[in-house]
Design a protein around this motif. Structure first.
Motif, PDB file in Angstrom:
ATOM      1  N   THR A 233       0.844  -1.204   0.000  1.00 23.09           N
ATOM      2  CA  THR A 233       0.000   0.000   0.000  1.00 23.09           C
ATOM      3  C   THR A 233       0.878   1.252   0.000  1.00 23.09           C
ATOM      4  OG1 THR A 233      -0.149  -0.030   2.423  1.00 23.09           O
ATOM      5  CG2 THR A 233      -1.908  -1.133   1.191  1.00 23.09           C
ATOM      6  N   TYR A 234       0.496   2.239  -0.832  1.00 21.78           N
ATOM      7  CA  TYR A 234       1.245   3.494  -0.952  1.00 21.78           C
ATOM      8  C   TYR A 234       0.286   4.645  -1.210  1.00 21.78           C
ATOM      9  CZ  TYR A 234       5.202   0.395  -1.528  1.00 21.78           C
ATOM     10  OH  TYR A 234       6.139  -0.586  -1.320  1.00 21.78           O
ATOM     11  N   LYS A 235       0.585   5.772  -0.601  1.00 27.27           N
ATOM     12  CA  LYS A 235      -0.202   6.964  -0.850  1.00 27.27           C
ATOM     13  C   LYS A 235       0.114   7.515  -2.234  1.00 27.27           C
ATOM     14  CE  LYS A 235      -0.548   8.487   3.984  1.00 27.27           C
ATOM     15  NZ  LYS A 235      -0.226   9.575   4.950  1.00 27.27           N
ATOM     16  N   GLY A 236      -0.923   7.978  -2.923  1.00 27.12           N
ATOM     17  CA  GLY A 236      -0.723   8.632  -4.211  1.00 27.12           C
ATOM     18  C   GLY A 236      -0.286   7.715  -5.334  1.00 27.12           C
ATOM     19  N   LEU A 237      -0.532   6.405  -5.192  1.00 26.69           N
ATOM     20  CA  LEU A 237      -0.114   5.444  -6.218  1.00 26.69           C
ATOM     21  C   LEU A 237      -1.158   5.344  -7.322  1.00 26.69           C
ATOM     22  CD1 LEU A 237       2.062   3.260  -6.931  1.00 26.69           C
ATOM     23  CD2 LEU A 237       0.526   1.605  -5.851  1.00 26.69           C
ATOM     24  N   ALA A 238      -0.738   5.586  -8.556  1.00 32.57           N
ATOM     25  CA  ALA A 238      -1.634   5.401  -9.704  1.00 32.57           C
ATOM     26  C   ALA A 238      -1.848   3.907  -9.910  1.00 32.57           C
ATOM     27  CB  ALA A 238      -1.027   6.026 -10.950  1.00 32.57           C
ATOM     28  N   VAL A 239      -3.017   3.538 -10.375  1.00 32.28           N
ATOM     29  CA  VAL A 239      -3.306   2.139 -10.667  1.00 32.28           C
ATOM     30  C   VAL A 239      -2.588   1.758 -11.956  1.00 32.28           C
ATOM     31  CG1 VAL A 239      -5.082   0.442 -11.205  1.00 32.28           C
ATOM     32  CG2 VAL A 239      -5.550   2.241  -9.533  1.00 32.28           C
ATOM     33  N   GLY A 240      -1.735   0.742 -11.869  1.00 32.54           N
ATOM     34  CA  GLY A 240      -1.044   0.257 -13.054  1.00 32.54           C
ATOM     35  C   GLY A 240      -1.833  -0.865 -13.697  1.00 32.54           C
ATOM     36  N   TYR A 241      -1.664  -1.032 -15.006  1.00 29.59           N
ATOM     37  CA  TYR A 241      -2.410  -2.051 -15.752  1.00 29.59           C
ATOM     38  C   TYR A 241      -1.437  -2.969 -16.485  1.00 29.59           C
ATOM     39  CZ  TYR A 241      -6.313   0.835 -14.488  1.00 29.59           C
ATOM     40  OH  TYR A 241      -7.247   1.541 -13.747  1.00 29.59           O
ATOM     41  N   ALA A 242      -1.360  -4.228 -16.003  1.00 27.50           N
ATOM     42  CA  ALA A 242      -0.430  -5.202 -16.565  1.00 27.50           C
ATOM     43  C   ALA A 242      -1.023  -5.828 -17.815  1.00 27.50           C
ATOM     44  CB  ALA A 242      -0.119  -6.281 -15.532  1.00 27.50           C
ATOM     45  N   ARG A 243      -0.170  -5.992 -18.822  1.00 24.10           N
ATOM     46  CA  ARG A 243      -0.642  -6.560 -20.083  1.00 24.10           C
ATOM     47  C   ARG A 243      -0.931  -8.051 -19.936  1.00 24.10           C
ATOM     48  NH1 ARG A 243       4.911  -6.167 -20.524  1.00 24.10           N
ATOM     49  NH2 ARG A 243       6.048  -7.950 -21.417  1.00 24.10           N
ATOM     50  N   VAL A 255      -3.719  -2.763  -8.758  1.00 28.27           N
ATOM     51  CA  VAL A 255      -4.155  -2.270  -7.446  1.00 28.27           C
ATOM     52  C   VAL A 255      -5.624  -2.619  -7.257  1.00 28.27           C
ATOM     53  CG1 VAL A 255      -4.447  -0.245  -5.971  1.00 28.27           C
ATOM     54  CG2 VAL A 255      -2.485  -0.371  -7.538  1.00 28.27           C
ATOM     55  N   HIS A 256      -5.934  -3.275  -6.145  1.00 31.75           N
ATOM     56  CA  HIS A 256      -7.315  -3.630  -5.813  1.00 31.75           C
ATOM     57  C   HIS A 256      -7.606  -3.160  -4.399  1.00 31.75           C
ATOM     58  CE1 HIS A 256     -11.084  -5.804  -5.854  1.00 31.75           C
ATOM     59  NE2 HIS A 256     -10.732  -6.481  -4.764  1.00 31.75           N
ATOM     60  N   LYS A 257      -8.622  -2.341  -4.263  1.00 35.38           N
ATOM     61  CA  LYS A 257      -8.978  -1.758  -2.961  1.00 35.38           C
ATOM     62  C   LYS A 257      -7.770  -1.080  -2.315  1.00 35.38           C
ATOM     63  CE  LYS A 257     -12.842  -4.902  -2.015  1.00 35.38           C
ATOM     64  NZ  LYS A 257     -13.425  -5.901  -1.078  1.00 35.38           N
ATOM     65  N   ASN A 258      -7.085  -0.272  -3.116  1.00 33.32           N
ATOM     66  CA  ASN A 258      -5.924   0.529  -2.680  1.00 33.32           C
ATOM     67  C   ASN A 258      -4.716  -0.308  -2.263  1.00 33.32           C
ATOM     68  OD1 ASN A 258      -7.299   3.064  -3.006  1.00 33.32           O
ATOM     69  ND2 ASN A 258      -8.393   2.632  -1.091  1.00 33.32           N
ATOM     70  N   LYS A 259      -4.672  -1.558  -2.710  1.00 32.72           N
ATOM     71  CA  LYS A 259      -3.562  -2.436  -2.345  1.00 32.72           C
ATOM     72  C   LYS A 259      -3.038  -3.149  -3.587  1.00 32.72           C
ATOM     73  CE  LYS A 259      -2.505  -6.372   0.708  1.00 32.72           C
ATOM     74  NZ  LYS A 259      -3.075  -7.332   1.690  1.00 32.72           N
ATOM     75  N   LEU A 260      -1.712  -3.173  -3.746  1.00 34.58           N
ATOM     76  CA  LEU A 260      -1.112  -3.917  -4.847  1.00 34.58           C
ATOM     77  C   LEU A 260      -1.444  -5.396  -4.718  1.00 34.58           C
ATOM     78  CD1 LEU A 260       2.355  -2.138  -4.916  1.00 34.58           C
ATOM     79  CD2 LEU A 260       0.823  -2.295  -6.878  1.00 34.58           C
ATOM     80  N   ILE A 261      -1.693  -6.042  -5.835  1.00 42.42           N
ATOM     81  CA  ILE A 261      -2.135  -7.442  -5.787  1.00 42.42           C
ATOM     82  C   ILE A 261      -0.967  -8.408  -5.531  1.00 42.42           C
ATOM     83  CG2 ILE A 261      -4.150  -7.013  -7.222  1.00 42.42           C
ATOM     84  CD1 ILE A 261      -2.631  -8.209  -9.591  1.00 42.42           C
TER      85      ILE A 261
END
Length: 388
Positions: A233-243, A255-261
């Motif tokens: 979890t990080y403040k101000g983290l943009a949601v990244g989209y993996a190919r 990122v799901h519910k403000n947490k990296l998967i």
């Protein structure tokens, strides 16, 4: 010279300085407008989710811009201050802290690694173990393969996405592998080199690399948006989209519910940081100049070996050295982490540092490498800087 003439001369100098000071922000605003228009145009044309960009200009002025969205669910716009995982760009921070230790005499770049880890039970299982030097690990001429691609690493990552990895767990994936080439006789980029190097540096110094980096780089250079990627979890983290279809067992939103998967901690010395483009651009210039070490060591840092990362590319000590056309040679580092792409570099001919980040790793959307985007923006500045 009369007192009257002296006073007139001072008045004229003062007036000129005021005029130049007034022109500087106007010119910076013009550059910002041009860069923003270009970034927006590229986003609309290619359809990638979003991007951030920063430039540090010759006078020290900083331009930060953004385009697109930071989250496809909430449709929140990307902001210049959004942070992303910066991937292999983080190698620069590990090298910087290590070079400070080398400057202090704790080790020499041409020392054999056997001198420091020769008694480890697994030492002889490292490819080219008896021939490797510290420098070979830093410039990827060791002949060691990438650990990420070996054994069941990806399956373990998928099955245990929150696991905290020890360096020796990661290094185990390269044990007993045949070397790609004789030590020092080729180039093959691999995070495993930096995992092994940093393990050795911690053993030599008796300190954690992240602690050294916080003190010697992050704090010293005021990189307020940069922190180790050791949690989910990080403040101000943009949601990244993996190919889809990438090497990692992930796809879609990272990122799901403000947490990296998954826990990015496994990357460690292979990258290992969350940052934003303002910090990345500032550090790109600071790392090139790196006044904390001697000029002689700085020269070694910028001396590159031929690298297969691109046409006429060289690789120094944690530094990609790449031709930039009219912008001149650039010195910096790219980065990739599932869902995120980064590139940051300093252009000495322009005295300009640039950084760009995308919240996707889908090259089909980008159509080209982040470096090409960086050079596209550099060309805009090159025309203006050379005319001023």
């Amino acid at each position: 010279m009369t007192r009257k003439f002296t006073g007139l001369l001072l008045l004229l100098c003062f007036a000129c300085s005021l005029r130049l000071a007034a022109q500087a922000p106007v010119q910076t605003l013009l550059w910002k407008k041009q860069l923003q228009a270009r970034l927006d145009s590229l986003q609309r044309a290619n359809g990638f989710p979003g991007a951030t960009f920063a430039a540090v200009l010759p006078g020290g002025e900083v331009i930060t811009i953004a385009t697109g969205i930071a989250d496809s669910v909430t449709m929140s716009p990307m902001r210049p201050g959004h942070r992303m995982l910066s991937g292999s760009n983080g190698k620069t921070l590990f090298v910087a802290s290590a070079l400070l230790l080398a400057e202090q005499g704790l080790f020499n770049l041409d020392d054999s690694i056997e001198l420091y880890i020769g008694r480890e039970s697994w030492f002889t299982r490292i490819p080219n173990a008896h021939s490797l030097t510290m420098r070979m690990l830093l410039n990827h001429t060791s002949g060691i393969e990438e650990y990420l691609e070996q054994g069941d690493f990806m399956q373990q990552l998928k099955g245990h996405p929150g696991h905290t990895w020890k360096p020796t767990e990661l290094l185990a994936y390269i044990y007993d592998r045949p070397p790609l080439f004789e030590a020092g006789k080729g180039f093959s980029y691999a995070d495993a080199n930096y995992i092994l190097f940093s393990y050795i540096v911690e053993k030599i110094s008796g300190q954690q690399m992240y602690d050294l980096i916080r003190r010697d780089v992050i704090k010293r250079y005021g990189l307020k948006a940069t922190e180790p990627s050791t949690k989910q979890t990080y403040k101000g983290l943009a949601v990244g989209y993996a190919r889809k279809g990438g090497p990692f067992p992930v796809a879609g939103a990272m990122v799901h519910k403000n947490k990296l998967i998954l826990n990015p901690q496994f990357e460690w010395a292979g990258g290992g940081f969350v940052s934003n483009t303002a910090d990345l651009a500032a550090w790109a210039k600071a790392y090139y100049e790196f006044k904390a070490i001697s000029p002689a060591l700085r020269v070694q840092m910028r001396e590159g070996v031929a690298a297969n990362t691109g046409k006429n590319h060289l690789y120094g000590l944690g530094m990609q050295i790449r031709p930039g056309g009219e912008a001149g040679m650039s010195y910096g580092h790219s980065g990739w982490f599932p869902g995120y792409l980064t590139d940051a570099a300093y252009f000495p001919d322009l005295d300009v540092a640039l950084a760009i980040q995308f919240n996707t790793d889908n090259f089909r959307l980008l159509k080209r490498a982040p470096e090409a985007y960086l050079l596209d923006m550099a060309r805009i500045l090159a025309t203006q800087v050379n005319n001023h």
